[in-house]
Write an enzyme that holds these catalytic residues in place. Structure first.
Site, mmCIF file in Angstrom:
data_model
loop_
_atom_site.group_PDB
_atom_site.id
_atom_site.type_symbol
_atom_site.label_atom_id
_atom_site.label_comp_id
_atom_site.label_asym_id
_atom_site.label_seq_id
_atom_site.Cartn_x
_atom_site.Cartn_y
_atom_site.Cartn_z
ATOM 1 N N GLU A 1 -9.238 0.770 -4.541
ATOM 2 C CA GLU A 1 -9.803 1.278 -5.801
ATOM 3 C C GLU A 1 -11.085 0.524 -6.147
ATOM 4 O OE1 GLU A 1 -6.141 0.901 -8.007
ATOM 5 O OE2 GLU A 1 -5.309 2.546 -6.812
ATOM 6 N N SER B 1 2.906 3.880 -2.233
ATOM 7 C CA SER B 1 4.111 4.651 -2.562
ATOM 8 C C SER B 1 5.398 4.009 -2.042
ATOM 9 C CB SER B 1 3.983 6.101 -2.067
ATOM 10 O OG SER B 1 2.911 6.748 -2.734
ATOM 11 N N ASN C 1 1.454 -4.951 -8.117
ATOM 12 C CA ASN C 1 0.079 -4.786 -8.595
ATOM 13 C C ASN C 1 0.153 -3.843 -9.788
ATOM 14 O OD1 ASN C 1 -2.562 -4.182 -9.085
ATOM 15 N ND2 ASN C 1 -2.952 -3.140 -7.127
#
Ligand code: 13P
Length: 256
Positions: free
Chosen positions: A100, A214, A12
Protein backbone atom coordinates in the site's frame (compact mmCIF):
# COMPACT_ATOMS: atom_id res chain seq x y z
CA UNK A 1 14.86 -28.51 9.39
CA UNK A 2 12.73 -25.56 8.38
CA UNK A 3 9.90 -26.79 10.61
CA UNK A 4 11.95 -26.20 13.74
CA UNK A 5 12.02 -22.44 13.37
CA UNK A 6 9.72 -20.70 15.86
CA UNK A 7 6.64 -19.08 14.36
CA UNK A 8 5.83 -15.39 14.34
CA UNK A 9 2.40 -13.82 13.82
CA UNK A 10 2.14 -10.06 13.48
CA UNK A 11 -1.00 -7.98 13.10
CA UNK A 12 -1.02 -4.98 10.79
CA UNK A 13 -3.91 -2.81 11.89
CA UNK A 14 -3.42 -0.47 8.90
CA UNK A 15 -5.46 2.75 9.39
CA UNK A 16 -7.92 1.22 11.82
CA UNK A 17 -8.55 1.65 15.53
CA UNK A 18 -9.83 4.21 18.01
CA UNK A 19 -8.59 4.60 21.51
CA UNK A 20 -11.72 3.05 23.02
CA UNK A 21 -11.84 0.01 20.80
CA UNK A 22 -8.08 -0.60 20.96
CA UNK A 23 -8.15 -1.21 24.71
CA UNK A 24 -10.23 -4.41 24.73
CA UNK A 25 -8.52 -5.67 21.57
CA UNK A 26 -5.02 -5.26 23.03
CA UNK A 27 -6.01 -6.63 26.42
CA UNK A 28 -7.65 -9.70 24.92
CA UNK A 29 -4.71 -10.36 22.59
CA UNK A 30 -2.29 -10.05 25.53
CA UNK A 31 -4.33 -12.47 27.62
CA UNK A 32 -4.79 -15.03 24.82
CA UNK A 33 -1.16 -14.89 23.72
CA UNK A 34 0.06 -15.77 27.21
CA UNK A 35 -0.96 -19.38 26.58
CA UNK A 36 1.28 -19.72 23.50
CA UNK A 37 4.71 -21.31 23.37
CA UNK A 38 7.25 -20.89 20.56
CA UNK A 39 4.98 -18.42 18.77
CA UNK A 40 6.01 -14.78 18.77
CA UNK A 41 3.12 -12.34 18.54
CA UNK A 42 3.22 -8.71 17.49
CA UNK A 43 0.89 -5.88 16.54
CA UNK A 44 1.79 -2.94 14.30
CA UNK A 45 -0.48 -0.05 15.21
CA UNK A 46 -1.01 3.51 13.93
CA UNK A 47 1.59 5.91 15.38
CA UNK A 48 -0.81 7.79 17.68
CA UNK A 49 -1.63 4.58 19.52
CA UNK A 50 1.93 3.58 20.36
CA UNK A 51 1.74 4.93 23.90
CA UNK A 52 -1.55 3.18 24.57
CA UNK A 53 -0.21 -0.04 23.08
CA UNK A 54 2.96 0.14 25.14
CA UNK A 55 0.96 0.71 28.33
CA UNK A 56 -1.37 -2.22 27.68
CA UNK A 57 1.19 -4.72 26.35
CA UNK A 58 4.22 -3.91 28.49
CA UNK A 59 3.71 -6.88 30.81
CA UNK A 60 2.72 -9.33 28.08
CA UNK A 61 4.63 -11.49 25.61
CA UNK A 62 3.13 -9.48 22.74
CA UNK A 63 5.49 -7.03 21.04
CA UNK A 64 4.43 -3.99 19.10
CA UNK A 65 5.57 -1.79 16.28
CA UNK A 66 4.68 0.66 13.55
CA UNK A 67 3.60 0.34 9.92
CA UNK A 68 6.20 2.59 8.31
CA UNK A 69 9.28 4.56 9.31
CA UNK A 70 11.23 7.45 7.86
CA UNK A 71 14.44 6.72 5.96
CA UNK A 72 15.93 9.72 7.77
CA UNK A 73 17.22 9.89 11.35
CA UNK A 74 15.82 13.37 12.04
CA UNK A 75 15.38 16.74 10.41
CA UNK A 76 13.05 18.85 8.29
CA UNK A 77 10.81 16.04 7.04
CA UNK A 78 7.33 17.26 7.87
CA UNK A 79 4.93 14.49 8.73
CA UNK A 80 7.53 11.73 8.97
CA UNK A 81 8.28 9.64 12.04
CA UNK A 82 11.82 8.59 12.91
CA UNK A 83 12.66 5.07 14.03
CA UNK A 84 14.06 6.42 17.32
CA UNK A 85 10.68 8.01 18.05
CA UNK A 86 9.10 4.58 17.77
CA UNK A 87 11.75 3.14 20.10
CA UNK A 88 10.83 5.84 22.65
CA UNK A 89 7.57 3.88 22.91
CA UNK A 90 9.19 0.46 23.04
CA UNK A 91 8.54 -0.51 19.42
CA UNK A 92 10.16 -3.76 18.30
CA UNK A 93 8.96 -3.79 14.67
CA UNK A 94 8.54 -1.44 11.74
CA UNK A 95 6.81 -2.68 8.62
CA UNK A 96 8.61 -1.27 5.58
CA UNK A 97 7.66 -1.47 1.91
CA UNK A 98 4.08 -2.56 2.39
CA UNK A 99 2.46 -2.71 -1.06
CA UNK A 100 0.00 0.00 0.00
CA UNK A 101 2.94 2.34 0.59
CA UNK A 102 4.66 1.29 -2.62
CA UNK A 103 1.43 1.89 -4.57
CA UNK A 104 -0.11 4.96 -2.90
CA UNK A 105 3.06 6.72 -1.78
CA UNK A 106 5.29 5.70 -4.69
CA UNK A 107 7.92 4.16 -2.47
CA UNK A 108 10.77 2.81 -4.58
CA UNK A 109 12.71 -0.38 -3.84
CA UNK A 110 15.71 1.80 -2.93
CA UNK A 111 13.67 3.82 -0.43
CA UNK A 112 12.36 0.62 1.12
CA UNK A 113 15.98 -0.58 1.49
CA UNK A 114 16.96 2.72 3.11
CA UNK A 115 14.06 2.44 5.56
CA UNK A 116 15.07 -1.11 6.48
CA UNK A 117 18.63 0.03 7.18
CA UNK A 118 17.45 3.02 9.22
CA UNK A 119 15.20 0.81 11.30
CA UNK A 120 18.07 -1.59 12.02
CA UNK A 121 20.39 1.29 12.94
CA UNK A 122 17.79 2.40 15.48
CA UNK A 123 17.38 -1.07 16.95
CA UNK A 124 14.02 -1.75 15.33
CA UNK A 125 13.36 -4.96 13.37
CA UNK A 126 12.11 -4.14 9.88
CA UNK A 127 9.38 -6.38 8.49
CA UNK A 128 10.18 -5.99 4.81
CA UNK A 129 7.17 -6.62 2.56
CA UNK A 130 7.56 -8.09 -0.92
CA UNK A 131 4.78 -8.85 -3.35
CA UNK A 132 3.71 -9.02 -6.98
CA UNK A 133 0.53 -7.69 -8.57
CA UNK A 134 -1.94 -9.94 -10.35
CA UNK A 135 -0.71 -8.71 -13.75
CA UNK A 136 2.86 -9.56 -12.82
CA UNK A 137 1.84 -13.03 -11.65
CA UNK A 138 -0.14 -13.67 -14.81
CA UNK A 139 2.79 -12.82 -17.04
CA UNK A 140 5.10 -15.07 -15.02
CA UNK A 141 7.05 -12.18 -13.56
CA UNK A 142 6.57 -13.11 -9.89
CA UNK A 143 10.13 -14.27 -9.24
CA UNK A 144 11.64 -11.39 -11.20
CA UNK A 145 9.61 -8.83 -9.24
CA UNK A 146 10.14 -10.41 -5.82
CA UNK A 147 13.82 -10.99 -6.57
CA UNK A 148 14.33 -7.34 -7.52
CA UNK A 149 12.46 -6.04 -4.44
CA UNK A 150 14.55 -8.29 -2.20
CA UNK A 151 17.83 -7.45 -3.91
CA UNK A 152 17.24 -3.69 -3.46
CA UNK A 153 16.93 -4.21 0.30
CA UNK A 154 19.84 -6.63 0.67
CA UNK A 155 22.12 -4.25 -1.25
CA UNK A 156 21.67 -1.70 1.53
CA UNK A 157 22.50 -4.10 4.37
CA UNK A 158 25.58 -5.83 5.70
CA UNK A 159 25.31 -9.59 6.20
CA UNK A 160 25.01 -9.04 9.94
CA UNK A 161 22.16 -6.56 9.41
CA UNK A 162 20.38 -8.74 6.87
CA UNK A 163 20.32 -11.58 9.38
CA UNK A 164 18.19 -9.39 11.68
CA UNK A 165 15.31 -8.60 9.32
CA UNK A 166 11.92 -10.24 8.93
CA UNK A 167 10.45 -10.68 5.45
CA UNK A 168 6.77 -10.81 4.59
CA UNK A 169 5.63 -12.15 1.23
CA UNK A 170 2.31 -10.46 0.50
CA UNK A 171 0.93 -10.98 -3.00
CA UNK A 172 -0.88 -7.74 -3.80
CA UNK A 173 -3.84 -9.62 -5.28
CA UNK A 174 -4.40 -11.46 -1.99
CA UNK A 175 -4.43 -8.41 0.29
CA UNK A 176 -7.86 -7.52 1.61
CA UNK A 177 -9.53 -9.52 -1.15
CA UNK A 178 -10.47 -12.62 0.81
CA UNK A 179 -8.55 -14.55 -1.86
CA UNK A 180 -5.45 -15.92 -0.17
CA UNK A 181 -2.65 -17.49 -2.15
CA UNK A 182 -2.91 -21.25 -1.95
CA UNK A 183 -0.49 -22.86 0.45
CA UNK A 184 1.44 -24.25 -2.54
CA UNK A 185 1.64 -20.87 -4.28
CA UNK A 186 2.86 -19.21 -1.10
CA UNK A 187 5.35 -21.99 -0.36
CA UNK A 188 6.81 -21.73 -3.87
CA UNK A 189 7.56 -18.04 -3.46
CA UNK A 190 8.87 -18.52 0.07
CA UNK A 191 11.24 -21.24 -1.14
CA UNK A 192 12.42 -18.89 -3.86
CA UNK A 193 13.01 -16.08 -1.34
CA UNK A 194 14.82 -18.51 0.97
CA UNK A 195 17.11 -19.60 -1.88
CA UNK A 196 17.92 -15.98 -2.72
CA UNK A 197 18.70 -15.29 0.94
CA UNK A 198 20.91 -18.36 1.14
CA UNK A 199 22.98 -17.03 -1.74
CA UNK A 200 23.82 -14.06 0.49
CA UNK A 201 24.89 -16.09 3.50
CA UNK A 202 23.95 -19.01 5.69
CA UNK A 203 22.77 -16.85 8.60
CA UNK A 204 20.52 -14.77 6.35
CA UNK A 205 18.74 -17.85 5.03
CA UNK A 206 17.11 -18.35 8.40
CA UNK A 207 15.35 -15.01 8.79
CA UNK A 208 11.61 -15.41 9.44
CA UNK A 209 9.54 -15.44 6.25
CA UNK A 210 5.93 -14.48 6.91
CA UNK A 211 3.03 -14.85 4.52
CA UNK A 212 0.40 -12.11 4.31
CA UNK A 213 -2.79 -11.73 2.29
CA UNK A 214 -6.23 -12.82 3.50
CA UNK A 215 -4.92 -15.06 6.28
CA UNK A 216 -7.92 -16.18 8.34
CA UNK A 217 -8.48 -18.74 11.10
CA UNK A 218 -9.63 -21.30 8.51
CA UNK A 219 -6.60 -21.14 6.20
CA UNK A 220 -3.82 -20.26 8.66
CA UNK A 221 -2.90 -23.78 9.67
CA UNK A 222 -2.38 -25.00 6.12
CA UNK A 223 -0.31 -21.94 5.22
CA UNK A 224 1.81 -22.10 8.39
CA UNK A 225 2.39 -25.81 7.89
CA UNK A 226 4.48 -25.16 4.77
CA UNK A 227 8.20 -25.74 5.16
CA UNK A 228 9.30 -22.18 4.42
CA UNK A 229 6.39 -20.25 5.95
CA UNK A 230 7.36 -19.09 9.42
CA UNK A 231 4.15 -17.27 10.26
CA UNK A 232 1.95 -14.49 9.03
CA UNK A 233 1.38 -10.77 8.65
CA UNK A 234 -2.31 -10.34 9.31
CA UNK A 235 -4.45 -7.42 8.19
CA UNK A 236 -8.23 -7.53 8.63
CA UNK A 237 -8.27 -10.55 10.92
CA UNK A 238 -5.92 -8.82 13.39
CA UNK A 239 -8.70 -6.39 14.30
CA UNK A 240 -10.76 -9.11 15.97
CA UNK A 241 -9.09 -10.65 18.98
CA UNK A 242 -10.75 -14.04 18.54
CA UNK A 243 -9.70 -14.34 14.91
CA UNK A 244 -6.19 -13.07 15.55
CA UNK A 245 -5.71 -15.45 18.47
CA UNK A 246 -7.09 -18.35 16.44
CA UNK A 247 -4.47 -17.59 13.79
CA UNK A 248 -1.75 -17.49 16.49
CA UNK A 249 -3.06 -20.80 17.78
CA UNK A 250 -2.80 -22.27 14.27
CA UNK A 251 0.89 -21.35 14.30
CA UNK A 252 1.23 -23.16 17.60
CA UNK A 253 -0.60 -26.22 16.29
CA UNK A 254 1.74 -26.77 13.35
CA UNK A 255 4.71 -26.79 15.73
CA UNK A 256 3.28 -29.59 17.86
P1 13P B 1 -5.38 -8.80 4.88
O1 13P B 1 -5.04 -9.85 5.90
O2 13P B 1 -6.50 -7.89 5.30
O3 13P B 1 -5.57 -9.39 3.51
O4 13P B 1 -4.09 -7.82 4.79
C1 13P B 1 -2.83 -8.37 4.63
C2 13P B 1 -1.83 -7.31 4.78
O5 13P B 1 -1.71 -6.42 3.97
C3 13P B 1 -1.00 -7.33 6.01
O6 13P B 1 0.06 -6.43 5.93
Amino acid sequence: MARERAKLVVGNWKMHGRIEQNAPLLTEVAAGASALQDVGVGVCVPFPYLAQTQALLADSIVRWGVQDISAHAQGAYTGEVAAEMATDFGATYAIVGHSERRAYHHETPELVGAKARRALDAGVTPIVCLGETLDERECDATERVIGAQLEAVLLMLSEEQAARIVIAYEPVWAIGTGKSATAAQAQNVHAFVRSKLAEKGATIAHVPLLYGGSVKPDNAQELFGQADIDGGLIGGASLKSQDFLAICQAAQTVLQ
